[in-house]
Design an enzyme around this catalytic site. Structure first.
Site, PDB file in Angstrom:
ATOM      1  N   ARG A 120       9.533   3.628  -8.974  1.00  0.00           N
ATOM      2  CA  ARG A 120       8.978   2.539  -9.795  1.00  0.00           C
ATOM      3  C   ARG A 120       9.958   2.143 -10.909  1.00  0.00           C
ATOM      4  NH1 ARG A 120       4.494   2.989 -13.934  1.00  0.00           N
ATOM      5  NH2 ARG A 120       3.924   0.837 -14.369  1.00  0.00           N
ATOM      6  N   HIS A 124      11.184  -1.572 -11.219  1.00  0.00           N
ATOM      7  CA  HIS A 124      10.891  -2.398 -12.404  1.00  0.00           C
ATOM      8  C   HIS A 124      12.163  -2.802 -13.147  1.00  0.00           C
ATOM      9  CE1 HIS A 124       6.295  -1.910 -13.151  1.00  0.00           C
ATOM     10  NE2 HIS A 124       6.582  -2.058 -11.866  1.00  0.00           N
ATOM     11  N   HIS A 247       4.126   1.503  -1.814  1.00  0.00           N
ATOM     12  CA  HIS A 247       2.861   2.022  -2.350  1.00  0.00           C
ATOM     13  C   HIS A 247       2.284   3.153  -1.487  1.00  0.00           C
ATOM     14  CE1 HIS A 247       1.941  -1.576  -5.233  1.00  0.00           C
ATOM     15  NE2 HIS A 247       2.835  -0.738  -5.695  1.00  0.00           N
ATOM     16  N   TRP A 263      -2.970   5.392  -3.022  1.00  0.00           N
ATOM     17  CA  TRP A 263      -3.115   4.488  -1.870  1.00  0.00           C
ATOM     18  C   TRP A 263      -3.382   5.254  -0.574  1.00  0.00           C
ATOM     19  CZ3 TRP A 263       0.437   3.485  -5.803  1.00  0.00           C
ATOM     20  CH2 TRP A 263       0.334   2.247  -6.419  1.00  0.00           C
TER      21      TRP A 263
HETATM   22  C1  HEM Z   1       3.004  -7.555  -6.209  1.00  0.00           C
HETATM   23  C2  HEM Z   1       3.780  -6.502  -6.339  1.00  0.00           C
HETATM   24  C3  HEM Z   1       3.372  -5.220  -7.006  1.00  0.00           C
HETATM   25  C4  HEM Z   1       2.355  -4.960  -7.869  1.00  0.00           C
HETATM   26  C5  HEM Z   1       1.320  -5.925  -8.432  1.00  0.00           C
HETATM   27  C6  HEM Z   1       2.422  -3.547  -8.191  1.00  0.00           C
HETATM   28  C7  HEM Z   1       1.556  -2.896  -9.041  1.00  0.00           C
HETATM   29  C8  HEM Z   1       1.555  -1.538  -9.295  1.00  0.00           C
HETATM   30  C9  HEM Z   1       0.642  -0.856 -10.162  1.00  0.00           C
HETATM   31  C10 HEM Z   1      -0.483  -1.529 -10.952  1.00  0.00           C
HETATM   32  C11 HEM Z   1       0.964   0.454 -10.139  1.00  0.00           C
HETATM   33  C12 HEM Z   1       0.276   1.576 -10.892  1.00  0.00           C
HETATM   34  C13 HEM Z   1       1.063   2.017 -12.117  1.00  0.00           C
HETATM   35  C14 HEM Z   1       0.347   3.116 -12.845  1.00  0.00           C
HETATM   36  O1  HEM Z   1      -0.846   2.946 -13.127  1.00  0.00           O
HETATM   37  O2  HEM Z   1       0.981   4.145 -13.134  1.00  0.00           O
HETATM   38  C15 HEM Z   1       2.076   0.623  -9.253  1.00  0.00           C
HETATM   39  C16 HEM Z   1       2.671   1.832  -8.949  1.00  0.00           C
HETATM   40  C17 HEM Z   1       3.737   1.973  -8.111  1.00  0.00           C
HETATM   41  N1  HEM Z   1       4.482   0.965  -7.551  1.00  0.00           N
HETATM   42 FE1  HEM Z   1       3.935  -0.991  -7.496  1.00  0.00          FE
HETATM   43  N2  HEM Z   1       3.468  -2.985  -7.511  1.00  0.00           N
HETATM   44  C18 HEM Z   1       4.086  -3.964  -6.797  1.00  0.00           C
HETATM   45  C19 HEM Z   1       5.223  -3.816  -6.009  1.00  0.00           C
HETATM   46  C20 HEM Z   1       5.936  -2.650  -5.878  1.00  0.00           C
HETATM   47  C21 HEM Z   1       7.225  -2.540  -5.246  1.00  0.00           C
HETATM   48  C22 HEM Z   1       8.011  -3.717  -4.678  1.00  0.00           C
HETATM   49  C23 HEM Z   1       7.580  -1.231  -5.293  1.00  0.00           C
HETATM   50  C24 HEM Z   1       8.840  -0.569  -4.780  1.00  0.00           C
HETATM   51  C25 HEM Z   1       9.591  -1.066  -3.824  1.00  0.00           C
HETATM   52  C26 HEM Z   1       6.521  -0.517  -5.951  1.00  0.00           C
HETATM   53  C27 HEM Z   1       6.485   0.842  -6.143  1.00  0.00           C
HETATM   54  C28 HEM Z   1       5.490   1.525  -6.835  1.00  0.00           C
HETATM   55  C29 HEM Z   1       5.389   2.971  -6.897  1.00  0.00           C
HETATM   56  C30 HEM Z   1       6.291   3.977  -6.190  1.00  0.00           C
HETATM   57  C31 HEM Z   1       4.277   3.258  -7.711  1.00  0.00           C
HETATM   58  C32 HEM Z   1       3.723   4.639  -8.046  1.00  0.00           C
HETATM   59  C33 HEM Z   1       4.221   5.100  -9.387  1.00  0.00           C
HETATM   60  C34 HEM Z   1       3.632   6.424  -9.804  1.00  0.00           C
HETATM   61  O3  HEM Z   1       3.025   7.139  -8.996  1.00  0.00           O
HETATM   62  O4  HEM Z   1       3.787   6.774 -10.982  1.00  0.00           O
HETATM   63  N3  HEM Z   1       5.554  -1.413  -6.312  1.00  0.00           N
HETATM   64  N4  HEM Z   1       2.430  -0.616  -8.742  1.00  0.00           N
END
Ligand code: HEM
Length: 365
Positions: A120, A124, A247, A263
């Site tokens: 992430r 980001h 995800h 997820w």
């Molecule tokens: C429309 C696109 C996306 C949205 C709205 C989105 C939204 C989110 C949200 C709300 C979280 C939760 C954060 C938290 O509460 O700690 C999250 C976690 C995460 N996202 Fe996304 N995301 C998007 C695209 C992506 C992309 C493109 C990647 C990587 C290629 C990604 C990788 C991750 C990962 C690995 C986590 C888990 C982080 C953790 O476990 O601490 N996301 N995302």
């Protein structure tokens, strides 16, 4: 004309071994062409600003432009600065240090470990990119500044940055942009995901190049929003679906994003489970404890509205089905568009090296 076209002129004009970057700044007020060199705290993490102030928007005399009133039409150019003193082994050493730390600190976040949050962090750092003016993206390492960190979408990433702090101390010659993207590649590979090609050359840029908050995606949206968002990153439908497949890793946290839950079951291994769950679980849209809408399944899994949009839109759905049935196709697409995401906005000289890192397992470590 490609920005690469400027490189020969660039290297002829200035030859300095320690040169990391000349980036042109089109400033509205100034009138002369000047070269300003500014050293950052770390000895060789230097940047140089080439001030092209001729105000005519002509890119030939500069190598990069930051937005300014007079330069509205001139896109930013970010040229990768390849450090000839560093080899593949130097970067593999950093990879190994990150990978070993992921392994050792496995208790983080309920034994999910740091892998997902490092993915992430890399995403980001890169997801602020805007193809319209070539601003944002991973190049300048601006995630190290408070302004970018304070974007609500980056809540919780302090843990990932803290994870990286001792690594920066041990390897002070790497730029923040290189480190954050290398960390994401390392995490994907160490969690059994595909090999992702990686190239060095990002340069720490000054604070005033930090993109304004609000460029990262908002999960409370449907397919049209998702498509538009990814278009700004220069990603097509297939790339958008593949990227969202990340995800499969990690989870949402109420305290960070106001969403709750993982997820799927295998939060620290990179698989196509996200797509399988999207298609097979019984999803119900409901309000969570923070008052935000999310899809929940009886198994305790969740989907964001932007995730669920991938089965509501017919073009996306077709790709979701393909990736759910064929993990290899997902891995192939992800490897290529994740590299693209991490490199958006960067021009690489022709002789820039491309690295494919070995996992710890492959090295018997
Ligand atoms: C429309 C696109 C996306 C949205 C709205 C989105 C939204 C989110 C949200 C709300 C979280 C939760 C954060 C938290 O509460 O700690 C999250 C976690 C995460 N996202 Fe996304 N995301 C998007 C695209 C992506 C992309 C493109 C990647 C990587 C290629 C990604 C990788 C991750 C990962 C690995 C986590 C888990 C982080 C953790 O476990 O601490 N996301 N995302």
């Amino acid at each position: 004309m490609s920005a690469n076209a400027f490189i020969p002129l660039f290297s002829r004009t200035v030859s300095r071994r320690s040169l990391y970057l000349f980036s042109g700044v089109a400033a509205a007020a100034a009138a002369a062409t000047t070269v300003a060199a500014t050293a950052s705290a770390a000895d060789n993490r230097k940047y140089y600003s080439y001030n092209n102030n001729n105000n005519n928007g002509n890119r030939r005399s500069g190598w990069g432009f930051f937005g300014g009133a007079a330069a509205a039409a001139a896109p930013v150019v970010h040229i990768a600065a390849v450090n000839k003193d560093r080899s593949f082994d130097d970067y593999q050493r950093i990879y190994n240090t990150i990978a070993e730390k992921i392994r050792e600190e496995d208790e983080y976040d309920g034994y999910i470990g740091y892998g997902p949050i490092l993915v992430r962090l890399g995403w980001h750092s890169s997801g602020t990119y805007d193809k319209n003016d070539n601003t944002g993206g991973s190049y300048g390492g601006t995630m190290r500044f408070k302004l970018e960190q304070s974007d609500g979408a980056n809540n919780g990433l302090g843990n990932a940055r803290a994870f990286m702090e001792p690594i920066l101390k041990e390897f002070p010659w790497i730029s923040h942009g290189d480190l954050y993207t290398l960390g994401a590649v390392c995490a994907v590979q160490e969690l059994q995901g595909p090999k992702v090609k990686w190239r060095p050359g990002r340069v720490d840029m000054p604070e005033d190049t930090t993109p304004k908050n609000g460029r990262l995606p908002d999960a409370a949206n449907g397919a049209d929003y998702v498509r538009n968002f990814y278009a700004r990153l220069n990603m097509n439908d297939r790339e958008a679906v593949a990227l969202t497949g990340a995800h499969c890793l990690g989870r949402t946290h109420l305290k960070n994003s106001g969403f709750d839950g993982p997820w799927g079951a295998a939060s620290n291994s990179f698989t196509n489970e996200f797509f399988v769950n999207l298609l097979n679980e019984q999803w119900k849209l409901q309000k969570n404890k923070a008052g935000n809408m999310q899809y929940d399944s009886p198994k305790g899994y969740m989907m964001l509205e932007t995730d669920y949009a991938l089965v509501q839109d017919p073009a996306y759905l077709k790709i979701v089905k393909e990736f759910a049935n064929n993990e290899g196709a997902f891995f192939k697409e992800f490897a290529s568009c994740f590299q693209k995401l991490l490199e958006n906005g960067i021009d690489y000289p022709k002789d820039a090296p491309t690295y494919v890192f070995k996992t710890l397992d492959e090295q018997d470590l």
